[in-house]
Design a protein around this motif. Structure first.
Motif, PDB file in Angstrom:
ATOM      1  N   ARG A 175       0.832  -1.215   0.000  1.00 38.70           N
ATOM      2  CA  ARG A 175       0.000   0.000   0.000  1.00 38.70           C
ATOM      3  C   ARG A 175       0.861   1.257   0.000  1.00 38.70           C
ATOM      4  O   ARG A 175       0.588   2.229   0.689  1.00 38.70           O
ATOM      5  N   LYS A 176       1.896   1.203  -0.767  1.00 40.36           N
ATOM      6  CA  LYS A 176       2.802   2.340  -0.889  1.00 40.36           C
ATOM      7  C   LYS A 176       3.252   2.401  -2.342  1.00 40.36           C
ATOM      8  O   LYS A 176       3.364   1.377  -2.987  1.00 40.36           O
ATOM      9  N   LEU A 195       8.934  -1.620   0.617  1.00 39.01           N
ATOM     10  CA  LEU A 195       8.341  -2.368   1.728  1.00 39.01           C
ATOM     11  C   LEU A 195       8.365  -1.544   3.013  1.00 39.01           C
ATOM     12  O   LEU A 195       7.441  -1.607   3.824  1.00 39.01           O
ATOM     13  N   GLY A 224       8.008   0.731   5.917  1.00 31.14           N
ATOM     14  CA  GLY A 224       6.971   1.679   6.317  1.00 31.14           C
ATOM     15  C   GLY A 224       5.621   1.408   5.689  1.00 31.14           C
ATOM     16  O   GLY A 224       4.696   2.193   5.865  1.00 31.14           O
ATOM     17  N   GLY A 225       5.513   0.301   4.967  1.00 33.14           N
ATOM     18  CA  GLY A 225       4.246   0.003   4.322  1.00 33.14           C
ATOM     19  C   GLY A 225       3.304  -0.756   5.228  1.00 33.14           C
ATOM     20  O   GLY A 225       3.522  -0.856   6.445  1.00 33.14           O
ATOM     21  N   SER A 226       2.273  -1.245   4.646  1.00 33.35           N
ATOM     22  CA  SER A 226       1.314  -2.071   5.366  1.00 33.35           C
ATOM     23  C   SER A 226       1.206  -3.364   4.569  1.00 33.35           C
ATOM     24  O   SER A 226       0.424  -3.474   3.634  1.00 33.35           O
ATOM     25  N   LEU A 227       2.068  -4.309   4.920  1.00 33.33           N
ATOM     26  CA  LEU A 227       2.281  -5.456   4.039  1.00 33.33           C
ATOM     27  C   LEU A 227       1.183  -6.498   4.181  1.00 33.33           C
ATOM     28  O   LEU A 227       0.916  -6.978   5.283  1.00 33.33           O
ATOM     29  N   ARG A 228       0.582  -6.849   3.085  1.00 33.47           N
ATOM     30  CA  ARG A 228      -0.339  -7.984   3.058  1.00 33.47           C
ATOM     31  C   ARG A 228       0.401  -9.147   2.431  1.00 33.47           C
ATOM     32  O   ARG A 228       0.780  -9.074   1.249  1.00 33.47           O
ATOM     33  N   LEU A 229       0.626 -10.193   3.192  1.00 34.07           N
ATOM     34  CA  LEU A 229       1.466 -11.282   2.691  1.00 34.07           C
ATOM     35  C   LEU A 229       0.631 -12.274   1.890  1.00 34.07           C
ATOM     36  O   LEU A 229       0.459 -13.434   2.270  1.00 34.07           O
ATOM     37  N   LEU A 237       4.340 -12.951  -1.383  1.00 33.06           N
ATOM     38  CA  LEU A 237       5.359 -13.888  -0.902  1.00 33.06           C
ATOM     39  C   LEU A 237       6.372 -14.172  -2.007  1.00 33.06           C
ATOM     40  O   LEU A 237       7.584 -14.176  -1.777  1.00 33.06           O
ATOM     41  N   ILE A 290       8.586 -11.117  -2.457  1.00 31.37           N
ATOM     42  CA  ILE A 290       9.615 -10.993  -1.419  1.00 31.37           C
ATOM     43  C   ILE A 290      10.653 -12.099  -1.597  1.00 31.37           C
ATOM     44  O   ILE A 290      11.857 -11.868  -1.463  1.00 31.37           O
TER      45      ILE A 290
END
Lengths: 697, 224, 362, 154
Positions: free
Chosen positions: A298-299, A361, A363-368, A373, A376
């Motif tokens: 979300r960045k 990544l 400072g983001g709001s990571l949805r894995l 996956l 990354i």
């Protein structure tokens, strides 16, 4: 004809028939019209269908290449393995390499570019839809041609790099494999050049209004660079292959040391192509990852312009490092030092990319999710590959590591841990766009973890094997080398990868078709392709969007507050909902390029010609088969040139003349002027394009 | 044409986009797809002919047996055929100018002339090949033979394809299927033709005029 | 949070495991270990590789660590999180452009130096012309006073004196091969029509394994070699022995008795067997390809003048003993796929005689 | 939009003006915008002289012929140099290559219109040529073309 529109479909058929008889049609083949069923896929020129076909075919070849990999691993699991004979093993590793490079990663990347670039840049199709179909069919036929060698006296067995004089002097390698290899690669080279020209022109010429190059999605950028590299690199190997062909078939002396020929010329030409090729394979995957990360963090992509320019830098520098494949050739200290240093510094733009991904990544709001996956995983695995690449640039010590399993480990970390991870991530990410259904996330995660573990088990130990002195391309090794343990580990890893692939296939073909349909924008994504329904209509955009910023679709949904925090715009839901209904209005009609038989005819002719060359090698009379093949291609090209890209729109203009431009053949982007820019996508293909293809062949 | 003002590839500004100005919706670059494709193809061809010419250049004087360029080339003969090909570029560009003026009779005249000159060139090449073969130089003979025949042969194939295209154009024009609106077809095929010509300019110099270093025996062969 | 911690370790677990295994792997007793340098050249090469390798590991730990931190720290906790939108950071970009560049420049300097170091060739060194064949190595030892003259020829197994740089010049008669003895020096191509120069040196006496490292056709895997580092005395003795002409078999009194009535006559003496074997060697086609000084001068196969002085044969895939020889002579292509040496369909008696003869070639 | 209709209204005129043997074919090939701009261009070119517009600098037929004369003259000099090469010694090859480059430039710039056409096109071509020259010259250096000793450095 394929006018995709809301008007009653019943009108299309009679119209079509009427037109088949006109001079606009071709003299001897009626224009194909079906939009469903087998023939519609054979004759399609729709970039989305072709993209799916590319990817699916590439995936099928991936399974074949994977089976070859398993055979290799089985053979090497224990010292003095007996699963394969020496010659069989050599065929298998040659085909494994050739398959994975030319029939998997390249075409799958091109498939994604085909599918996504027009959607991302807001176009209706690619610049040359029929050339696109031609590229696909030639790729498919080229792949089948290569694999048919197993039926005709043995597959290629000279390695994917085909060093002369091993490949250029008949008799050094058993069987006819090298002939198949030469002609197969020539066919694939024509296919990829044509495809590359197409994507380059599309990207440069057909962007939606407002989409400057620096507002273009990063995947489109990386594809553009990769396709540029293809345009310039392919002719080099084409020449090299022709030289080998003349050596083999017509007794020329290019690589014959007994006549003064220099085998090192082959190596130079091959790696002049081969190194840019590496970037052709990895850049699109970098683009895919760069699309996935921002969505699930979300960045925005950190340092987008830097990412673009580092991609360009990689593309340029990729031309100046080819000697690092030849550090053991003995080219003299000046050349070796220069290329060591240039190789080291290609790590700079690559490192910049890695840090920018981390910056994305951070400072983001990571949805894995599964795509995340894989993305990354890409960063981490590709970093390993890149770093081992740096150790290869140390030419003095690379004299130890080159041609060992350390190299094998290195480039599998780049091409599997890099390219394939990127591609898997992309498959999970864009699958809902292409098919309207989300791949099962749970199975996806299982797939990812099995791949991740299997991959590291397979290729991690290869670093050790290489350092412990295991050369590449050996079908057997002695117990005395004490290499058995890590080879066994590696083999186990390879089977875990295969299991992970089975999970993936099960997911795609069994579980997902039963899952519910998804909206146009299931991931809350950023780029234009998510602003249209899933799957997109044939014409992509009912109205060609006007672009105001990078990640235009995102900015229709979100804005930033004073602190730079993400804020949903009030019409967030409305925008997402409208994406689902972003289809042509009833009565609106959009002229799309019509299906055609001739791309497949032309590519078929070339394959016939290639078989003729193989047969002619044993009996000169068989060269006539090649002549027939060339005639088929030329005939197809003429018919292609005379056939309009799209059927003329008059009959509909008659119905809707009021809201459209007056009937005139020069106008395609019919509805209401707003889609002015779609017209290039439906470009008429005058003979100019015919010759484009013609000179290729 | 004001509408085709070219935005820079990298630094175009959105405001320049013609569609927003309500101007002619040309492509982003201002160049038609076909022309851009032809030029990128020609860019690609540079690498192709570059590799072939380089191969020839690399193997100059490395043949272990004769005949060598020195004792086989007929420079006056080749000069004339080079001249013929060079002039075909002129007729080609005149053909383009003719259709741009809407002069279809001259278009066909110049296109036919171009094709004819190209055919003369190819005929000359066929004759040259035959006489070389009679003098004992084939692709198998030595490195010179291999690289000479492959390089000039590749070029000859390109010229032949060009002739076929030109004749198709003449035919199309004669049947009225090449209206002035299709001027670009002529232009694009012209580009291809000129490219083939400039390649020959290089070949003529590098292959024919610059002599090979002496001695095809300085390199001892250590093969036992 | 708990969840993310687990995830981090699932991500990093295999990597850490891999690293440990890598370390463990190096201890293994591999006989072609590139990290086990036994000579100055290999040590030079390792002295470049090993520090850079660890720098690379460090960079990887940094990158992997940063990714790990991101996963743990920035994992979405709710659907509605609104992270700050950072589009880029010029200083950071400059930093991570320049820092790797400096790091790379610092490893570029020793690299270039080492490239030139590796191209220094000692004067008056022992020079061995090594010729690659499909699939064995031929070694021509040059005369100490004239490197253009071949002193003697051997194959597959070469001797060098310990602690002395030896120049190996490389070429090939057919396809490209690659000469590699990992514990002594990095590899170098043997290319037909070209001559490459490589220095090898061994610190300690011993046998060093090597093999062709460039794919050269069907039996590429079976193109191995041994380098035996001798003390100066042993080496001198070996050279003297190699320079000597081949042992002459004692002329057999009745050469054909054994062949005409196989297995019937009483076992012939070793000497007469060997003498018969010499005749078989000449008549059965061996001599066309193999040289034995004073007897034949074939150049297709290995020189057999002092065959029995070597511990291995057939591209160093077999120990040089009678059993292996018997298998080999019965059907070479079956033992070594694609072998250029054909199956001569020798009878078992002929094979025995040949072996007896070869046993004399010490 | 206005431009579209412009092109539309012009097209039949242009086509009509050029049809010679009667429009037996409806010439149904729908032009893309690129072609549309050419249509407009063609419209402009209906003026007696092919000047005007972006391509206004197009040479005239007479200029083309002058360029061809120059090309022919250079070729003649090249051949002449070939016959007197012994007098020029080592300067001989660079002179010939320079002359070939001039010819190459003339054809590319004028006959292929690179001088007048869009910069993008020039970039494609120049990229190809420059890339080819650089990499193949490096190959020459690596393979010892310019040195008298053949083959490897060692």
């Amino acid at each position: 004809m394929a006018i995709v529109l809301e008007p009653p479909p019943s009108t299309t058929a009679p119209d079509a028939d009427k037109h088949a008889g006109t001079p606009a049609g071709t003299p001897f083949l009626r224009r194909p019209h079906s939009s469903e069923g087998f023939w519609s896929w054979v004759t399609t020129v729709d970039h989305k269908r072709l993209g799916i076909m590319y990817t699916a075919t590439g995936f099928a070849f991936f399974l074949l290449g994977g089976i070859e990999a398993l055979l290799i691993r089985l053979q090497l699991a224990r010292p003095n393995g007996h699963i394969l004979s020496a010659n069989q093993y050599n065929q298998v590793f040659t085909m494994h390499g050739t398959t994975m490079v030319f029939l998997v990663i390249m075409p799958v990347s091109v498939g994604f570019a085909n599918y996504l670039v027009p959607l991302q840049i807001g176009a209706r199709d690619v610049a040359f839809p029929r050339l696109n179909a031609f590229s696909y069919w030639l790729f498919l036929f080229g792949g089948i041609f290569l694999y048919s060698s197993f039926l005709f006296g043995g597959a290629p067995n000279g390695g994917w790099f085909g060093y002369a004089p091993n490949t250029s002097i008949p008799g050094y390698l058993p069987g006819r494999g090298s002939d198949f290899w030469v002609f197969g690669l020539l066919l694939l080279g024509i296919a990829s050049t044509a495809g590359a020209v197409n994507i380059v022109v599309t990207t440069l010429n057909m962007r939606a209004p407002g989409m400057t190059l620096l507002k273009m999605p990063i995947f489109s950028w990386m594809s553009l660079i990769a396709q540029f590299l293809t345009v310039f690199a392919m002719p080099v190997i084409t020449v090299a292959l022709f030289l080998v062909m003349f050596d083999r078939n017509f007794g020329a002396n290019f690589f014959n040391p007994a006549a003064g020929g220099d085998p090192v010329l082959w190596q130079n030409l091959f790696w002049l192509f081969g190194h840019p090729e590496v970037y052709i394979l990895i850049l699109p995957a970098m683009g895919m990852v760069s699309e996935v990360l921002p969505v699930f963090a979300r960045k925005p992509l950190f340092g987008y312009p830097v990412m673009v320019f580092s991609g360009i830098a990689i593309g340029f520098m990729g031309w100046g490092v080819w000697i690092h494949h030849m550090f053991a050739v003995g080219l003299g200290p000046v050349a070796v030092s220069a290329f060591s240093v240039s190789t080291m510094f290609i790590a700079v733009p690559t490192g910049v990319k890695i840090f920018n991904w981390i910056g994305t990544l951070w400072g983001g709001s990571l949805r894995l999710t599964t795509p995340m996956l894989f993305a990354i995983g890409f960063i981490v695995m590709f970093t390993i590959g890149g770093l081992s690449g740096v150790t290869h640039s140390l030419s003095p010590s690379d004299r130890q590591q080159t041609d060992t399993y350390y190299v094998v480990a290195h480039f599998h970390y780049v091409l599997f841990g890099g390219s394939m991870f990127g591609i898997f991530g992309a498959i999970y990410y864009w699958f809902p766009k292409a098919f309207g259904r989300m791949l099962n996330e749970k199975l996806g995660k299982i797939h990812f973890w099995l791949t991740f573990i299997g991959f590291n088990l397979t290729f991690g130990p290869m670093h050790i094997l290489g350092l412990q002195g295991m050369p590449r391309r050996i079908y057997t090794y002695d117990k005395s080398l004490h290499l058995g343990f890590w080879n066994m580990v590696s083999t186990v890893g390879a089977f875990i990868i295969m299991v992970s692939l089975l999970v993936c296939i099960y997911n795609i073909f069994v579980v997902t078709p039963r899952s519910p349909r998804v909206s146009a924008d299931p991931w809350d994504a950023r780029t234009l392709e998510w602003s249209i329904p899933s799957p997109p209509p044939e014409y992509n955009f009912a109205e060609i969007p006007t672009v105001h910023s990078l990640d235009d679709y995102w900015h229709r949904k979100y804005t930033e507050d004073d602190e730079g925090r993400l804020v949903r715009l009030p019409n967030y839901e409305a925008v997402r909902a409208s994406s689902d209904t972003n289809v042509a209005a009833p009565g609106q009609h959009i002229h799309m390029p019509s299906p055609s038989y001739f791309p497949i005819v032309c590519s078929f002719g070339l394959v016939v010609a290639a078989y003729g060359m193989i047969m002619g090698h044993t009996n000169g009379a068989n060269y006539l088969v090649s002549v027939v093949g060339i005639l088929i291609t030329i005939g197809g090209l003429y018919a292609w040139g005379l056939e309009p890209s799209a059927e003329p729109p008059e009959e509909h203009d008659g119905e809707h003349g009021g809201e459209n431009a007056p009937p005139q053949p020069a106008h395609l982007g019919a509805s209401g002027g707003t889609m002015a820019l779609d017209a290039p996508s439906t470009a008429a293909l005058p003979p100019g394009e015919t010759h484009e293809g013609g000179t290729e062949s | 044409m004001a509408t085709t003002t070219t935005p820079e590839v990298l630094d175009e500004s959105p405001g320049e986009n013609p569609a927003e100005h309500g101007m002619s919706p040309v492509t982003n670059t201002g160049v038609s797809n076909e022309k851009l494709a032809m030029w990128s193809f020609l860019g690609s061809e540079c690498l192709l002919f570059g590799a072939l010419i380089s191969t020839y250049f690399l193997y100059r004087g490395r043949s272990l047996t004769g005949p060598t360029p020195k004792n086989i080339y007929d420079i006056p003969y080749t000069s004339i055929s080079s001249f013929v090909l060079l002039m075909s570029s002129l007729t080609m560009v005149l053909a383009l100018a003719a259709i741009q003026r809407g002069d279809h009779r001259r278009l066909r005249l110049w296109l036919t002339a171009t094709a004819l000159l190209g055919t003369v060139f190819i005929g000359g090449q066929v004759y040259e090949f035959t006489s070389f073969i009679h003098e004992g130089l084939t692709m198998r003979t030595n490195l010179f033979g291999s690289s000479f025949f492959v390089l000039t042969g590749f070029h000859g194939v390109h010229v032949t394809l060009g002739i076929m295209m030109l004749l198709s154009l003449v035919l199309m024009s004669a049947r009225g299927r090449l209206p002035q609106s299709k001027v670009q077809v002529v232009e694009i095929i012209g580009l291809y033709w000129h490219f083939v010509d400039v390649v020959w300019i290089v070949i003529f110099t590098v292959v024919y005029l610059i002599p090979s270093p002496v001695a095809h025996s300085t390199r001892p062969l250590q093969i036992r | 949070m708990r969840n993310s911690g687990k995830l981090r370790w699932t991500l990093k677990g295999p990597l850490a495991l891999g690293l440990v295994l890598l370390l463990g792997g190096c201890v293994k007793n591999a006989s072609q270990d590139t990290l086990k340098a036994h000579g100055s050249i290999a040590r030079l090469q390792n002295s470049l590789f090993i520090p850079v390798f660890w720098i690379a590991v460090g960079v990887f730990v940094l990158v992997g660590g940063l990714v790990g931190v991101c996963i743990v720290k920035f994992r979405a906790r709710s659907e509605d999180e609104a992270p700050r939108q950072i589009h880029g950071h010029t200083k950071a970009e400059i930093a991570w452009t320049i820092m790797p560049a400096i790091l790379l420049a610092s490893i570029a300097i020793p690299t270039v130096k080492f490239v030139f170091d590796l191209n220094k060739f000692p004067k008056n060194a022992i020079t061995v012309n090594v010729v690659g064949h499909r699939w064995w190595w031929q070694m021509d030892y040059t005369k100490p006073d004239d490197v253009n003259q071949t002193d003697f020829t051997t194959a597959t197994e070469m001797h060098i004196p310990v602690k002395q740089q030896v120049i190996v010049t490389l070429t090939s008669v057919d396809v490209i091969h690659n000469f590699w003895v990992p514990e002594l020096a990095g590899k170098l191509y043997a290319i037909p029509g070209r001559h490459n120069k490589l220095v090898i040196e061994a610190d300690t006496p011993g046998t060093y394994y090597g093999q062709c490292a460039e794919y050269c056709g069907t039996s590429h895997s079976n193109m191995r070699l041994r380098v035996i580092a001798d003390t100066p005395d042993q080496y001198a003795a070996w050279v003297t022995a190699q320079e000597a002409p081949a042992a002459q078999p004692v002329v057999s009194t009745s050469p054909d008795t054994t062949t005409t009535t196989p297995g019937v006559t009483a076992a012939p003496t070793e000497a007469s067997l060997a003498a018969t074997g010499a005749n078989v060697f000449k008549s059965a086609g061996c001599a066309g390809c193999h040289a034995i000084s004073g007897i034949s001068d074939g150049v297709v196969g290995p020189n057999l003048t002092h065959f029995k002085s070597r511990s291995v044969f057939a591209g160093a895939i077999f120990q040089n003993d009678d059993n292996n020889l018997r298998l080999w002579l019965a059907n070479p292509p079956a033992q070594k796929p694609g072998s250029v040496m054909p199956n001569l369909h020798l009878t078992s008696d002929q094979i025995n005689q040949l072996i007896a003869y070869l046993d004399t070639l010490r | 939009m206005s431009d579209t209709t412009d092109a539309a209204s012009e097209t039949p005129t242009a086509a009509g003006a050029t049809t010679l043997t009667g429009s037996d074919t409806p010439a149904p090939v729908p032009a893309d915008p690129g072609e549309r701009h050419l249509v407009e261009e063609a419209v402009e070119h209906r003026r007696p002289t092919p000047e005007g517009g972006e391509h206004g600098a197009h040479p005239t037929d007479a200029q083309y012929m002058k360029i061809a004369l120059v090309l022919a003259a250079i070729t003649a000099v090249e051949v002449a140099i070939y016959y007197v090469k012994s007098d020029l010694g080592l300067g001989f090859a660079p002179i010939l290559i320079t002359m070939a480059a001039v010819k190459f430039f003339l054809v590319g710039a004028f006959f292929m219109h690179l001088r007048f056409d869009n910069r993008v096109l020039r970039r494609f071509f120049v990229t190809g040529i420059v890339l080819a020259i650089i990499i193949y010259v490096i190959v020459f250096l690596l393979l010892g073309v310019f040195t008298s000793t053949h083959g490897a450095h060692s």
